[in-house]
Design an enzyme around this catalytic site. Structure first.
Site, PDB file in Angstrom:
ATOM      1  CE  LYS A 156      -3.957  -2.281   0.954  1.00  0.00           C
ATOM      2  NZ  LYS A 156      -3.367  -3.631   1.120  1.00  0.00           N
ATOM      3  CB  CYS A 157       0.133   4.773  -0.662  1.00  0.00           C
ATOM      4  SG  CYS A 157       0.706   6.396  -0.123  1.00  0.00           S
ATOM      5  N   GLY A 158       2.641   4.310   1.430  1.00  0.00           N
ATOM      6  CA  GLY A 158       3.166   4.417   2.786  1.00  0.00           C
ATOM      7  C   GLY A 158       2.294   5.188   3.742  1.00  0.00           C
TER       8      GLY A 158
END
Length: 610
Positions: free
Chosen positions: A272-274
């Site tokens: 996932k996006c950070g």
């Protein structure tokens, strides 16, 4: 690397010319051809040490006859390359870098044909720049670009170019199927964007060079030079698969022009996006293998591209596997016996429970069962048994001295202080996918950064909020273990910068304050995306009611005011440059030149007055 080859390899290759006679072709002459270093005229420019581009030993080998390649020649090439690689690894470029393999491992996998890659020169450029800024405690700060337009506008101001995987996922994938930043786009997506921008850099560099050759020497000295060849730093996400996928991805990045690539410690398939929830981390050793694979691939290619190790463990709360003992101190479990959560959820699903019921049950289960580390469970167990504080402190001291103790060894150690065995299980609360719960935070992120450090040129810890004090503490601990290690900071647009308590002065100095603590590379990963959206929204709304007045007021007048070269977009795109090439090839046909009479840019852009 030194580029020479032992004398036992034939250096003079016989090349024959033949002519027909009554008896057939006969040998008339023999001309010697020498394979050696490129012969260049003396230059007033300083030499590059060690050289980045030079004649390779494999060049001589390739030009031997097939019959001469077997035996001594191939052995000489192999031995020379091993010496070259060992000398290369011992250069300042790789100081502090750990490799678990030998030069022979690399050279034996190279094959007989070596190549040079422009990305290696850009990597040297980046390495030198970072060293220079780090010595001054100053930052190299940049913004993500999503197209050649943004690249050209950043070139006069930013010293490096950043290509974001998030932006590629949402703007331009190789399947044209845009989506959130879940790392599920084809693995050649970001390398293709790198290639697009690298080729655009070269076009605008050629165009700029050509324009400057038309100036007088005095004009060239007084006209600022725009360096379009800015090193490209790219997003490698999780490596997009197993180690062979990482190898291929690293190769593609180097071939396409990336000077540096960052890889994060999330699980491929669970990425996932950070700044999103639900991130699944991989064991420390698994991510180290990715970093090693990248380095190995680049060593095979003979390039100096920089490896950036990123960790999302400051906020990542799940772990794909408990196989690495270095992760054990942060794995969470429960202190009461019960049916494993995953088994309960599967039973509910088989019995026909609605997805909403299953989700609600899982959420409630996690709230009712406190998740703790094994060390926390031991401390609570000792307290419940009435153990003296000295016993509790003694256990804590032992695990602090050896934080990499496995759960098994921790149980054995706990038995030295407890009356009864500690009840604790990390398997009971595992998720439906089999993931372990993990204690996210700066301690975990700090440990991972330290573990990744010997295998990476720079370290990146993704953080949840922009805070100089937290960043400074992290940097201090990491750099105490890894002196001089360069750090990366994401100036993320996901942060609500206006809601973080900054005043104008502290916001303005934020980047330079971070640089004092070793964060030499800093980037607004999605600046290009947001800036494009902002001006488009403003123009679109005004154009709806104001028509061309809005375009002239918001775009053309501003381009003129700021000196934006895209104002004359035909010239910006390289039309005069291409006219010059065509004119050099073919004389005449001036009426067919793109920038000739009829070109609407010619003489049109005098100062705009309102």
């Amino acid at each position: 690397m030194l580029r020479s080859i032992p004398r036992r390899v034939p250096r003079r290759l016989p090349i024959f010319t033949t002519t027909a006679t009554a008896g057939g072709p006969s040998r008339l002459a023999q001309r010697a051809f020498t394979c050696g270093y490129l012969r260049m005229s003396p230059s007033s420019l300083p030499p590059v040490q060690p050289p980045v581009s030079s004649t390779l030993p494999s060049d001589s080998y390739q030009l031997l006859s097939t019959a001469d390649k077997a035996g001594d020649a191939e052995d000489a090439l192999y031995e020379q390359q091993i010496k070259d690689v060992e000398a290369w690894w011992n250069s300042p470029r790789f100081e502090g870098i750990k490799r678990p393999y030998s030069a022979a491992d690399v050279v034996s996998k190279r094959g007989s044909l070596q190549q040079t890659y422009p990305s290696s020169l850009m990597a040297r450029k980046l390495f030198n720049l970072l060293n220079e800024r780090a010595a001054e405690n100053k930052p190299v700060h940049t913004m993500g670009a999503i197209d050649p337009v943004q690249m050209t506008q950043q070139a006069p101001n930013q010293e490096v170019l950043y290509v974001s995987g998030w932006a590629c996922s949402s703007v331009l994938t190789t399947t044209n199927e845009v989506s959130p930043d879940f790392g599920d786009y084809p693995y050649n997506t970001v390398p293709n964007q790198v290639q697009r921008l690298f080729k655009a850099q070269q076009l605008h560099d050629r165009k700029h060079w050509d324009a400057r050759r038309k100036m007088t020497p005095e004009q060239r000295k007084s006209t600022p030079y725009i360096d379009y060849m800015r090193p490209i730093i790219a997003d490698g996400d999780t490596g997009h698969g197993g180690l062979t996928a990482v190898l291929k991805l690293a190769k593609l990045f180097a071939e396409n022009g990336a000077a540096a690539v960052h890889f994060e410690d999330q699980m491929h398939g669970g990425k996932k996006c950070g700044h999103l929830a639900g991130k699944v981390l991989v064991p420390i050793g698994e991510h180290i293998n990715r970093l090693v694979a990248t380095r190995f691939q680049w060593d095979m290619m003979g390039v100096e591209n920089l490896v950036i190790a990123r960790t999302d463990s400051e906020s990542g709360k799940l772990l794909s596997s408990a196989i690495d003992v270095r992760d054990h101190e942060f794995i969470l479990g429960v202190t009461e016996e019960s049916e494993p959560l995953a088994e309960t959820l599967q039973a509910m699903e088989r019995e026909g429970a609605a997805p909403s019921e299953i989700d609600a049950f899982e959420l409630d289960w996690v709230k009712r069962h406190k998740l703790v580390t094994f060390d926390e469970a031991v401390d609570a167990h000792l307290e419940a048994e009435g153990a003296p504080q000295a016993a509790r402190d003694a256990y804590k001291k032992r695990v602090k001295e050896n934080p990499d103790l496995s759960i098994t060894r921790r149980r054995e150690l706990a038995n030295d202080y407890t009356k009864t065995p500690v009840v604790w299980s990390c398997d009971i609360p595992r998720t439906r996918e089999g993931f372990y719960h993990y204690r996210a935070g700066f301690p975990a992120a700090t440990k991972r950064a330290k573990e990744f450090g010997p295998y990476a040129d720079l370290l990146w810890v993704e953080t949840g909020d922009p805070n100089v004090e937290k960043a400074a503490k992290l940097a201090g601990e990491v750099r105490a273990a890894l002196p001089g290690k360069k750090l990366v900071y994401n100036l993320s647009p996901s942060f609500n910068w206006m809601g973080q308590g900054f005043d104008e002065a502290s916001l303005k100095s934020f980047i330079w304050d971070l640089a004092q603590h070793g964060f030499v590379l800093q980037l607004i990963s999605l600046a290009g995306l947001h800036s494009g959206a902002t001006i488009t929204a403003e123009l679109s709304r005004a154009f709806k009611d104001e028509g061309m007045l809005a375009y002239v007021r918001l775009i053309q007048a501003r381009e003129k005011e700021l000196g934006v070269d895209v104002l004359t977009h035909q010239k910006w795109s390289g039309a005069p440059y291409m006219d010059g090439i065509v004119g050099a090839i073919q004389s005449g046909s001036s009426s067919s030149k793109s920038m000739g009479e009829g070109n609407t840019e010619k003489g049109e852009f005098n100062p705009l007055v309102f």
